[in-house]
Design an enzyme around this catalytic site. Structure first.
Site, PDB file in Angstrom:
ATOM      1  N   CYS A 114      -4.212   0.949   5.806  1.00  0.00           N
ATOM      2  CA  CYS A 114      -2.817   1.162   5.394  1.00  0.00           C
ATOM      3  C   CYS A 114      -2.417   2.626   5.427  1.00  0.00           C
ATOM      4  O   CYS A 114      -1.240   2.949   5.567  1.00  0.00           O
ATOM      5  CB  CYS A 114      -2.595   0.600   3.999  1.00  0.00           C
ATOM      6  SG  CYS A 114      -3.026  -1.138   3.918  1.00  0.00           S
ATOM      7  N   HIS A 260       4.211   2.955   2.124  1.00  0.00           N
ATOM      8  CA  HIS A 260       3.552   1.852   2.824  1.00  0.00           C
ATOM      9  C   HIS A 260       3.966   0.560   2.133  1.00  0.00           C
ATOM     10  O   HIS A 260       3.970   0.488   0.895  1.00  0.00           O
ATOM     11  CB  HIS A 260       2.031   2.048   2.782  1.00  0.00           C
ATOM     12  CG  HIS A 260       1.282   0.777   3.040  1.00  0.00           C
ATOM     13  ND1 HIS A 260       1.468   0.045   4.187  1.00  0.00           N
ATOM     14  CD2 HIS A 260       0.388   0.087   2.284  1.00  0.00           C
ATOM     15  CE1 HIS A 260       0.707  -1.045   4.128  1.00  0.00           C
ATOM     16  NE2 HIS A 260       0.046  -1.035   2.993  1.00  0.00           N
ATOM     17  N   ASN A 290       3.191  -7.123   4.797  1.00  0.00           N
ATOM     18  CA  ASN A 290       2.408  -5.884   4.874  1.00  0.00           C
ATOM     19  C   ASN A 290       1.773  -5.803   6.269  1.00  0.00           C
ATOM     20  O   ASN A 290       0.878  -6.583   6.582  1.00  0.00           O
ATOM     21  CB  ASN A 290       1.344  -5.934   3.767  1.00  0.00           C
ATOM     22  CG  ASN A 290       0.389  -4.752   3.786  1.00  0.00           C
ATOM     23  OD1 ASN A 290       0.311  -4.012   4.757  1.00  0.00           O
ATOM     24  ND2 ASN A 290      -0.356  -4.597   2.712  1.00  0.00           N
TER      25      ASN A 290
END
Ligand code: UT7
Length: 333
Positions: A114, A260, A290
């Site tokens: 991430c 993020h 995500n």
């Protein structure tokens, strides 16, 4: 003083929309739980008949290059952040380079989950500042859908992740703008809290040979959601603060926070802690889930298209994820 500046942004997400109701037909979950716990309404899953990570990245890259006013042949280096490459090796950088017809230029892969895009941005930033390269393509993207356990056993991760790519073109600038600083961190003590174990190298021979594998659970995403969540809120906050202090700024200086897209609850927590109004925090997790290394460049590309990245604005990027790794960047647009 030479800094690096983002001069073009692009993104590509697959066409196939997967709603929470679609997932609830495959596992014991429901729309209300997913929205309450994550904010996600839908995500995109790629079509293996049509797409690869490299060709999705090429579509995002072409958009970024076109918006930068450059031509593809002007790109002199590629940095590609992904943990889901098309092949175990070689990495995605070379496959994207081939898609773009840029044979010969260097291509580097970054595997920091991430935080991958901010790590990639930081690496590219150093190359620009030293004068080694002039037009660097920085990509973050993933195909997560095929690693998910789409049964009730895997529901704590299956409902979160999605597929997509974003790209940025970086160039040197001597004006008073560009990437002001980047801040990179990691703590490998937590590696197994969020990981895909296989195909890992340190396994007995029989466990690495596809035709002899008995236990395939190592190929799926494993996440200890509560532990990840608790570390995320602490480290996201700390790394944003670090970026502000490094530039003698305060939270009031942030014009747009692009976190993020891990979980809408994490973004909301950060927004509250920093006292930012809704229009100063960019969220698109509702539509894409995500997308790991893809999430920040996809969000930036959308923010640019919405006119939110205007000259002089202070943009803060921040990420946390597998590793654990976490990172931030402060940019004067
Ligand atoms: O981007 C990389 C970094 N990743 C993250 O930052 C993710 C961080 N973690 C999270 O976002 C959250 O921990 C999750 C969204 C993964 C889970 O939310 P949570 O509020 O931490 O839920 P939980 O894991 O504590 O589970 C609560 C309950 C459990 O049931 P019991 O034990 O209370 O009966 C779970 O079994 O919810 C259950 N559950 C679900 N129920 C319906 C877990 N997943 C699901 C699901 N649908 N998909």
């Amino acid at each position: 003083m030479v800094r690096s500046k983002i001069v073009g942004l692009g993104h590509h997400v697959p066409e196939r929309v997967v709603t929470n109701d679609d997932l609830s037909k495959l596992m014991d979950t429901n729309n209300q739980w997913i929205i309450e716990r994550t904010g996600i309404q839908e995500r995109r899953f790629f079509d293996p008949e049509k797409d690869t990570l490299a060709n999705m990245a090429a579509k995002a890259s072409r958009m970024a290059i076109e918006r930068s006013g450059l031509e593809t042949k002007d790109i002199d280096f590629i940095v590609f952040a992904t943990i889901t490459p098309d092949y175990f090796f070689p990495g995605s950088g070379v496959l994207l380079q081939r898609e773009l017809g840029l044979e010969g230029i260097g291509a580097l892969d970054i595997r920091n989950a991430c935080s991958g895009f901010i790590y990639a941005l930081s690496v590219a930033d150093q190359f620009i500042k030293t004068g080694m390269y002039k037009n660097i393509l920085v990509i973050g993207g993933e195909i997560q859908s095929t690693a998910l356990d789409l049964t009730t056993r895997g529901r704590n991760t299956a409902v979160i992740f999605g597929d997509g790519c974003g790209a940025a073109v970086l160039q040197p600038t001597e004006e008073d703008n560009g990437v002001l600083s980047t801040h990179l961190h990691a703590d490998g003590r937590y590696a197994e809290e969020l990981y895909v174990k296989d195909p890992g190298s340190s396994r007995p021979h029989a466990e690495r040979q596809a035709d002899q594998i008995l236990d395939t659970s190592g190929y799926k995403v494993h996440m200890n959601g509560n532990v990840v969540f608790k570390h995320a809120v602490v480290n996201f906050s700390a790394v944003i603060q670090e970026a502000l202090e490094a530039n003698q700024m305060t939270k009031e200086d942030i014009d747009l926070l692009v976190p993020h897209q891990a979980n809408l609850r994490i973004s909301k927590y950060l927004q509250e802690k920093l006292g930012l109004p809704d229009e100063k925090v960019f969220n698109n997790i509702m539509r894409f889930g995500n997308t790991t290394a893809g999430s920040i460049p996809i969000a930036l590309s959308e923010a640019w298209a919405e006119g939110k990245l205007q000259p002089g604005k202070i943009i803060c990027l921040a990420a946390f994820g597998s590793g654990f790794t976490w990172a931030s960047a402060l940019i004067k647009w």
